[in-house]
Design a protein around this motif. Sequence first.
Motif, PDB file in Angstrom:
ATOM      1  N   UNK A 288       0.896  -1.348  -0.070  1.00  0.00           N
ATOM      2  CA  UNK A 288       0.101  -0.070   0.014  1.00  0.00           C
ATOM      3  C   UNK A 288       1.112   1.376   0.067  1.00  0.00           C
ATOM      4  N   UNK A 289       1.872   1.255   0.703  1.00  0.00           N
ATOM      5  CA  UNK A 289       2.764   2.480   0.834  1.00  0.00           C
ATOM      6  C   UNK A 289       3.832   2.655  -0.515  1.00  0.00           C
ATOM      7  N   UNK A 290       3.936   1.534  -1.215  1.00  0.00           N
ATOM      8  CA  UNK A 290       4.533   1.756  -2.512  1.00  0.00           C
ATOM      9  C   UNK A 290       3.686   2.183  -3.474  1.00  0.00           C
ATOM     10  N   UNK A 291       2.458   1.687  -3.499  1.00  0.00           N
ATOM     11  CA  UNK A 291       1.494   2.109  -4.360  1.00  0.00           C
ATOM     12  C   UNK A 291       1.338   3.505  -4.261  1.00  0.00           C
ATOM     13  N   UNK A 292       0.927   3.975  -2.926  1.00  0.00           N
ATOM     14  CA  UNK A 292       0.766   5.539  -2.694  1.00  0.00           C
ATOM     15  C   UNK A 292       2.053   6.236  -3.348  1.00  0.00           C
ATOM     16  N   UNK A 293       3.164   5.862  -2.956  1.00  0.00           N
ATOM     17  CA  UNK A 293       4.472   6.413  -3.526  1.00  0.00           C
ATOM     18  C   UNK A 293       4.843   6.523  -4.928  1.00  0.00           C
ATOM     19  N   UNK A 294       4.277   5.420  -5.598  1.00  0.00           N
ATOM     20  CA  UNK A 294       4.299   5.596  -7.007  1.00  0.00           C
ATOM     21  C   UNK A 294       3.300   6.343  -7.669  1.00  0.00           C
ATOM     22  N   UNK A 295       2.153   6.322  -7.155  1.00  0.00           N
ATOM     23  CA  UNK A 295       1.131   6.999  -7.767  1.00  0.00           C
ATOM     24  C   UNK A 295       1.558   8.582  -7.360  1.00  0.00           C
ATOM     25  N   UNK A 296       1.877   9.121  -6.512  1.00  0.00           N
ATOM     26  CA  UNK A 296       2.143  10.363  -6.231  1.00  0.00           C
ATOM     27  C   UNK A 296       3.518  11.074  -7.030  1.00  0.00           C
ATOM     28  N   UNK A 341       4.149  -1.998 -12.293  1.00  0.00           N
ATOM     29  CA  UNK A 341       4.555  -2.262 -10.789  1.00  0.00           C
ATOM     30  C   UNK A 341       3.581  -2.382  -9.913  1.00  0.00           C
ATOM     31  N   UNK A 342       2.666  -1.276  -9.865  1.00  0.00           N
ATOM     32  CA  UNK A 342       1.670  -1.189  -9.027  1.00  0.00           C
ATOM     33  C   UNK A 342       0.851  -2.243  -8.887  1.00  0.00           C
ATOM     34  N   UNK A 343       0.425  -2.626 -10.304  1.00  0.00           N
ATOM     35  CA  UNK A 343      -0.613  -3.612 -10.635  1.00  0.00           C
ATOM     36  C   UNK A 343       0.091  -4.831 -10.156  1.00  0.00           C
ATOM     37  N   UNK A 344       1.483  -5.326 -10.508  1.00  0.00           N
ATOM     38  CA  UNK A 344       2.107  -6.631 -10.029  1.00  0.00           C
ATOM     39  C   UNK A 344       2.074  -6.601  -8.599  1.00  0.00           C
ATOM     40  N   UNK A 345       1.950  -5.552  -7.703  1.00  0.00           N
ATOM     41  CA  UNK A 345       2.047  -5.756  -6.466  1.00  0.00           C
ATOM     42  C   UNK A 345       0.686  -6.294  -5.741  1.00  0.00           C
ATOM     43  N   UNK A 346      -0.152  -5.426  -6.240  1.00  0.00           N
ATOM     44  CA  UNK A 346      -1.658  -5.804  -5.963  1.00  0.00           C
ATOM     45  C   UNK A 346      -2.337  -7.344  -6.255  1.00  0.00           C
ATOM     46  N   UNK A 347      -1.783  -8.003  -7.669  1.00  0.00           N
ATOM     47  CA  UNK A 347      -1.790  -9.057  -8.009  1.00  0.00           C
ATOM     48  C   UNK A 347      -1.224 -10.141  -7.252  1.00  0.00           C
ATOM     49  N   UNK A 348       0.041  -9.757  -6.684  1.00  0.00           N
ATOM     50  CA  UNK A 348       0.655 -10.870  -6.008  1.00  0.00           C
ATOM     51  C   UNK A 348       0.042 -11.030  -4.610  1.00  0.00           C
ATOM     52  N   UNK A 349      -0.792 -10.148  -4.073  1.00  0.00           N
ATOM     53  CA  UNK A 349      -1.576 -10.209  -2.842  1.00  0.00           C
ATOM     54  C   UNK A 349      -3.005 -10.758  -3.296  1.00  0.00           C
TER      55      UNK A 349
END
Length: 380
Positions: A288-296, A341-349
Amino acid sequence: MEDGYQARLSPRWRRALLLLGAVLVAPALWLDTAGLPPVPGRVLAVTLAAGQVALLGWLDRAPRRVTAAVLAGSAALQLLVPSLGPGLVFVVLCTYAWARPARESRWALAATVLAVCGPALLQGRWAPAGAWLAASLLAWSWGALGRARSARHEAEQRQAVLEERARIARELHDVLSHTVSVMVIQAAAADDVFDIDPGKAREAIRRTEAAGREALAELRSFLRTVRADAPSPPPRPGPTDPGQFDAPPQPTLADLDRLVGTFTAAGLPVTLRRDGAAEPPAGVQLSAYRIVQEALTNTLRHAAARQADVLVRVTASEATVEVRDDGRGGSPHGTGNGIRGMRERAVLLGGTLTAAPDPATGGFLVRAHLPWQPSTGRRV
């Protein structure tokens, strides 16, 4: 269809194959020969047996030629020494079926059946011919099964390497993309006001230095996790030694306030809202942190937005992250590694991530659903 598996005999298995072959053809030294006088027949039988054993060392390097030569030699040896069984041929067939794809090794099965059953049928030995037919099928099946198992294991290893490379690339991108973007913006701001307001320029340079130190610390922490088998380093000196950077723990949802502050200081006002007090697992919090970081980071670099809003909602089984801005929108697919990369993080979970223009603001919206199961505290 090729399976991509390249079979190679290890030196130990090569020696074992040679020893087994020698044992299987050794009876040719004393068994009676047929069709030739005793001495020439014995010499020819020993020559054929020794030639077959010698060829086994090259079975995985030139499997087709070696197998064909061994089959021809075995057929001749059976006619010469009828009481000698074709055991070596079954070993060669099994090894060939392991060394080559099934589609290619079928010809060896057919040739083996002809080589071992033909001489027996010519001599009227029906029972041995039937037994050797069954042995041929068993040897080929065993070799093909071993190849399939080895190929699957190798494919799993390749997939694990690719997944690890993707994880490393994703982590490096997330750490460096955010920090370098902030450093570039702060450096540009310092250059803009250097002559008219040196105080603000120094403040921007300090923020650039802090971002660089943070990136070095995160990189050190990440490299330690990659080198899981490396011994733990001795404790680092504190901040009194500017050449050392303590590696922080992996970021969590509690670090979002600090993250939002860095973007606000870089010129992108960000509003952070939280909903829910549940505590997701560390992996969910990091994603969640990395997704917020990358989106911002994408908003700061590409959107020309005046502001951004971050919503983090945590329930008993799911964490939802929304990042929206009022910039100029963009493609939901993108051309870089950020959205992927954000999508891969979500799919891995086991979750999902959508990234698309936001009709409500005219900007861009990233929404991620990250499921998780709370610990029940029970022992199974």
